[in-house]
Write a protein that holds these residues in place. Structure first.
Motif, PDB file in Angstrom:
ATOM      1  N   PRO A  69       0.850  -1.198   0.000  1.00  0.00           N
ATOM      2  CA  PRO A  69       0.000   0.000   0.000  1.00  0.00           C
ATOM      3  C   PRO A  69       0.889   1.253   0.000  1.00  0.00           C
ATOM      4  O   PRO A  69       2.028   1.234   0.417  1.00  0.00           O
ATOM      5  CB  PRO A  69      -0.780  -0.108   1.299  1.00  0.00           C
ATOM      6  N   PRO A  70       0.348   2.357  -0.519  1.00  0.00           N
ATOM      7  CA  PRO A  70       1.139   3.582  -0.656  1.00  0.00           C
ATOM      8  C   PRO A  70       1.676   4.143   0.666  1.00  0.00           C
ATOM      9  O   PRO A  70       2.649   4.856   0.688  1.00  0.00           O
ATOM     10  CB  PRO A  70       0.188   4.570  -1.316  1.00  0.00           C
ATOM     11  N   HIS A  71       1.069   3.843   1.782  1.00  0.00           N
ATOM     12  CA  HIS A  71       1.525   4.418   3.049  1.00  0.00           C
ATOM     13  C   HIS A  71       2.769   3.725   3.595  1.00  0.00           C
ATOM     14  O   HIS A  71       3.261   4.093   4.627  1.00  0.00           O
ATOM     15  CB  HIS A  71       0.392   4.434   4.078  1.00  0.00           C
ATOM     16  N   TYR A  72       3.316   2.733   2.918  1.00  0.00           N
ATOM     17  CA  TYR A  72       4.528   2.064   3.399  1.00  0.00           C
ATOM     18  C   TYR A  72       5.737   2.795   2.940  1.00  0.00           C
ATOM     19  O   TYR A  72       5.987   3.343   1.998  1.00  0.00           O
ATOM     20  CB  TYR A  72       4.599   0.602   2.935  1.00  0.00           C
TER      21      TYR A  72
END
Length: 72
Positions: A69-72
C-alpha cells in the motif's frame, strides 16, 4: 454304538464343520473384497484431491504479490 456308527457320526460332524468353515471363508472373502473396493475408491479420491492441491499451489506461486500500500 458300533465302530462303524461312531465313525459315521465323526464323519458327519467333520462334514458339518467343514461346511460352516467354507461359509465363513466365503463371508470373509466377500467382506475383504468390499474393503478393497472401498480403499481403491478412496485412493482415487485422494489422487484427485492431490491434483487439485497442486493446481492451487501452482496458481498461488504464479500470482505476483500485490504492491505494498502507498503508506509504506
Amino acid at each position: 454304538m458300533t465302530d462303524i456308527a461312531a465313525l459315521l457320526e465323526r464323519l458327519e460332524t467333520l462334514e458339518i464343520r467343514a461346511a460352516h468353515q467354507d461359509q465363513t471363508i466365503d463371508d470373509l472373502n466377500e467382506a475383504l473384497a468390499g474393503h478393497w473396493r472401498h480403499i481403491e475408491a478412496l485412493e482415487r479420491r485422494l489422487g484427485k484431491l492431490q491434483d487439485e492441491l497442486r493446481e492451487v499451489e501452482a496458481a498461488l506461486e504464479d500470482k505476483q504479490p500485490d504492491a505494498p500500500p502507498p503508506h509504506y
